[in-house]
Design a protein around this motif. Sequence first.
Motif, PDB file in Angstrom:
ATOM      1  N   GLY A   1      50.149   5.540 -24.230  1.00 42.59           N
ATOM      2  CA  GLY A   1      50.685   4.369 -24.931  1.00 42.59           C
ATOM      3  C   GLY A   1      51.946   3.837 -24.273  1.00 42.59           C
ATOM      4  O   GLY A   1      52.108   2.625 -24.091  1.00 42.59           O
ATOM      5  N   THR A   2      52.830   4.734 -23.889  1.00 43.85           N
ATOM      6  CA  THR A   2      54.070   4.332 -23.216  1.00 43.85           C
ATOM      7  C   THR A   2      53.767   3.721 -21.858  1.00 43.85           C
ATOM      8  O   THR A   2      54.305   2.667 -21.504  1.00 43.85           O
ATOM      9  CB  THR A   2      55.000   5.553 -23.043  1.00 43.85           C
ATOM     10  OG1 THR A   2      55.274   6.093 -24.331  1.00 43.85           O
ATOM     11  CG2 THR A   2      56.286   5.162 -22.346  1.00 43.85           C
ATOM     12  N   ILE A   3      52.896   4.381 -21.113  1.00 45.54           N
ATOM     13  CA  ILE A   3      52.546   3.889 -19.780  1.00 45.54           C
ATOM     14  C   ILE A   3      51.884   2.516 -19.877  1.00 45.54           C
ATOM     15  O   ILE A   3      52.230   1.584 -19.156  1.00 45.54           O
ATOM     16  CB  ILE A   3      51.639   4.899 -19.051  1.00 45.54           C
ATOM     17  CG1 ILE A   3      52.442   6.158 -18.743  1.00 45.54           C
ATOM     18  CG2 ILE A   3      51.040   4.300 -17.793  1.00 45.54           C
ATOM     19  CD1 ILE A   3      51.610   7.343 -18.347  1.00 45.54           C
ATOM     20  N   ARG A   4      50.917   2.377 -20.788  1.00 46.93           N
ATOM     21  CA  ARG A   4      50.237   1.081 -20.955  1.00 46.93           C
ATOM     22  C   ARG A   4      51.213   0.016 -21.441  1.00 46.93           C
ATOM     23  O   ARG A   4      51.115  -1.147 -21.052  1.00 46.93           O
ATOM     24  CB  ARG A   4      49.075   1.208 -21.934  1.00 46.93           C
ATOM     25  CG  ARG A   4      47.936   2.082 -21.470  1.00 46.93           C
ATOM     26  CD  ARG A   4      47.079   1.468 -20.414  1.00 46.93           C
ATOM     27  NE  ARG A   4      46.586   0.187 -20.881  1.00 46.93           N
ATOM     28  CZ  ARG A   4      46.235  -0.804 -20.082  1.00 46.93           C
ATOM     29  NH1 ARG A   4      46.297  -0.663 -18.795  1.00 46.93           N
ATOM     30  NH2 ARG A   4      45.804  -1.938 -20.551  1.00 46.93           N
ATOM     31  N   GLY A   5      52.163   0.407 -22.292  1.00 52.51           N
ATOM     32  CA  GLY A   5      53.158  -0.554 -22.775  1.00 52.51           C
ATOM     33  C   GLY A   5      54.008  -1.104 -21.645  1.00 52.51           C
ATOM     34  O   GLY A   5      54.232  -2.316 -21.553  1.00 52.51           O
ATOM     35  N   VAL A   6      54.472  -0.233 -20.778  1.00 54.19           N
ATOM     36  CA  VAL A   6      55.272  -0.673 -19.630  1.00 54.19           C
ATOM     37  C   VAL A   6      54.415  -1.525 -18.691  1.00 54.19           C
ATOM     38  O   VAL A   6      54.837  -2.601 -18.247  1.00 54.19           O
ATOM     39  CB  VAL A   6      55.872   0.540 -18.880  1.00 54.19           C
ATOM     40  CG1 VAL A   6      56.496   0.113 -17.557  1.00 54.19           C
ATOM     41  CG2 VAL A   6      56.902   1.241 -19.755  1.00 54.19           C
TER      42      VAL A   6
ATOM     43  N   THR B   1      51.726  -3.240 -19.347  1.00 56.87           N
ATOM     44  CA  THR B   1      51.395  -4.523 -19.975  1.00 56.87           C
ATOM     45  C   THR B   1      52.598  -5.457 -19.950  1.00 56.87           C
ATOM     46  O   THR B   1      52.452  -6.659 -19.690  1.00 56.87           O
ATOM     47  CB  THR B   1      50.895  -4.307 -21.418  1.00 56.87           C
ATOM     48  OG1 THR B   1      49.717  -3.490 -21.358  1.00 56.87           O
ATOM     49  CG2 THR B   1      50.563  -5.620 -22.095  1.00 56.87           C
ATOM     50  N   SER B   2      53.780  -4.937 -20.192  1.00 57.84           N
ATOM     51  CA  SER B   2      54.988  -5.769 -20.138  1.00 57.84           C
ATOM     52  C   SER B   2      55.196  -6.346 -18.744  1.00 57.84           C
ATOM     53  O   SER B   2      55.503  -7.529 -18.588  1.00 57.84           O
ATOM     54  CB  SER B   2      56.213  -4.947 -20.543  1.00 57.84           C
ATOM     55  OG  SER B   2      56.111  -4.526 -21.867  1.00 57.84           O
TER      56      SER B   2
ATOM     57  N   ARG C   1      48.499  11.986 -23.125  1.00 60.05           N
ATOM     58  CA  ARG C   1      49.647  12.255 -23.985  1.00 60.05           C
ATOM     59  C   ARG C   1      50.606  11.064 -24.063  1.00 60.05           C
ATOM     60  O   ARG C   1      51.095  10.732 -25.126  1.00 60.05           O
ATOM     61  CB  ARG C   1      50.390  13.481 -23.506  1.00 60.05           C
ATOM     62  CG  ARG C   1      51.613  13.790 -24.372  1.00 60.05           C
ATOM     63  CD  ARG C   1      52.138  15.129 -24.066  1.00 60.05           C
ATOM     64  NE  ARG C   1      51.096  16.065 -24.498  1.00 60.05           N
ATOM     65  CZ  ARG C   1      51.274  17.342 -24.698  1.00 60.05           C
ATOM     66  NH1 ARG C   1      52.446  17.870 -24.477  1.00 60.05           N
ATOM     67  NH2 ARG C   1      50.302  18.112 -25.088  1.00 60.05           N
ATOM     68  N   ARG C   2      50.899  10.432 -22.962  1.00 60.36           N
ATOM     69  CA  ARG C   2      51.859   9.322 -22.944  1.00 60.36           C
ATOM     70  C   ARG C   2      51.208   8.009 -22.525  1.00 60.36           C
ATOM     71  O   ARG C   2      51.890   7.117 -22.023  1.00 60.36           O
ATOM     72  CB  ARG C   2      53.023   9.671 -22.021  1.00 60.36           C
ATOM     73  CG  ARG C   2      53.846  10.812 -22.575  1.00 60.36           C
ATOM     74  CD  ARG C   2      55.034  11.145 -21.700  1.00 60.36           C
ATOM     75  NE  ARG C   2      55.756  12.263 -22.282  1.00 60.36           N
ATOM     76  CZ  ARG C   2      55.469  13.540 -22.089  1.00 60.36           C
ATOM     77  NH1 ARG C   2      54.445  13.871 -21.342  1.00 60.36           N
ATOM     78  NH2 ARG C   2      56.171  14.488 -22.651  1.00 60.36           N
TER      79      ARG C   2
ATOM     80  N   TYR D   1      48.029  10.367 -15.346  1.00 58.05           N
ATOM     81  CA  TYR D   1      49.115  10.704 -16.266  1.00 58.05           C
ATOM     82  C   TYR D   1      48.650  11.373 -17.556  1.00 58.05           C
ATOM     83  O   TYR D   1      49.469  11.752 -18.375  1.00 58.05           O
ATOM     84  CB  TYR D   1      49.925   9.447 -16.607  1.00 58.05           C
ATOM     85  CG  TYR D   1      50.446   8.774 -15.355  1.00 58.05           C
ATOM     86  CD1 TYR D   1      51.441   9.368 -14.584  1.00 58.05           C
ATOM     87  CD2 TYR D   1      49.910   7.566 -14.920  1.00 58.05           C
ATOM     88  CE1 TYR D   1      51.903   8.763 -13.428  1.00 58.05           C
ATOM     89  CE2 TYR D   1      50.372   6.957 -13.767  1.00 58.05           C
ATOM     90  CZ  TYR D   1      51.370   7.558 -13.025  1.00 58.05           C
ATOM     91  OH  TYR D   1      51.810   6.960 -11.887  1.00 58.05           O
TER      92      TYR D   1
END
Length: 173
Positions: A110-115, A117-118, A107-108, A104
């Motif tokens: 942080g968003t991918i890791r955030g999802v 991790t959740s 660029r994104r 991925y």
Amino acid sequence: MLTTALAFHQISILGQQGFSTVEAAANFAYQTITALLATLAVGSLADRIDPRWGVVFSMAMMAGTLLFLPFVESGVLGILYGLMLGAAGGGLRGIEAAAFVRYYGRRRIGTIRGVATSIGLASTALGPLVFALGFGATGSYIETALVSALLPFSILIAAIVVRAPVASSAPVD
């Protein structure tokens, strides 16, 4: 999910397999050593192999651990159980971050890791509950472990047959 379930109930699970409380607790040492080694080994390969093979390795170890549980007893088989469980978790940790960036970009991330991790945090709460409910229904962890082996086995198959994402043509920061 499954690693947390097995860790959360470890004293009880291994106690049912004939381990003393001390032997069951000591098994965490084998898990930790192998998790560290697997993280380093798979992580060192992360830039040279398709990350899906790291997932295949990790899921094979987890499915194998769950299927092996009925045969685990104190001694060498107990140590093997701990080594397999540690390799399952360590292998996944070693490949996870590299796979996200490879597929991925940064660029994104942080968003991918955030999802991710959740989802991971939610699953750590679900795993011990599933094993507790299974124990409550059957008086044993074996049935739940055997049924749970379907999850990593399914992920293993998916990692082999699902096509890897194609990198976008957008520049990566």
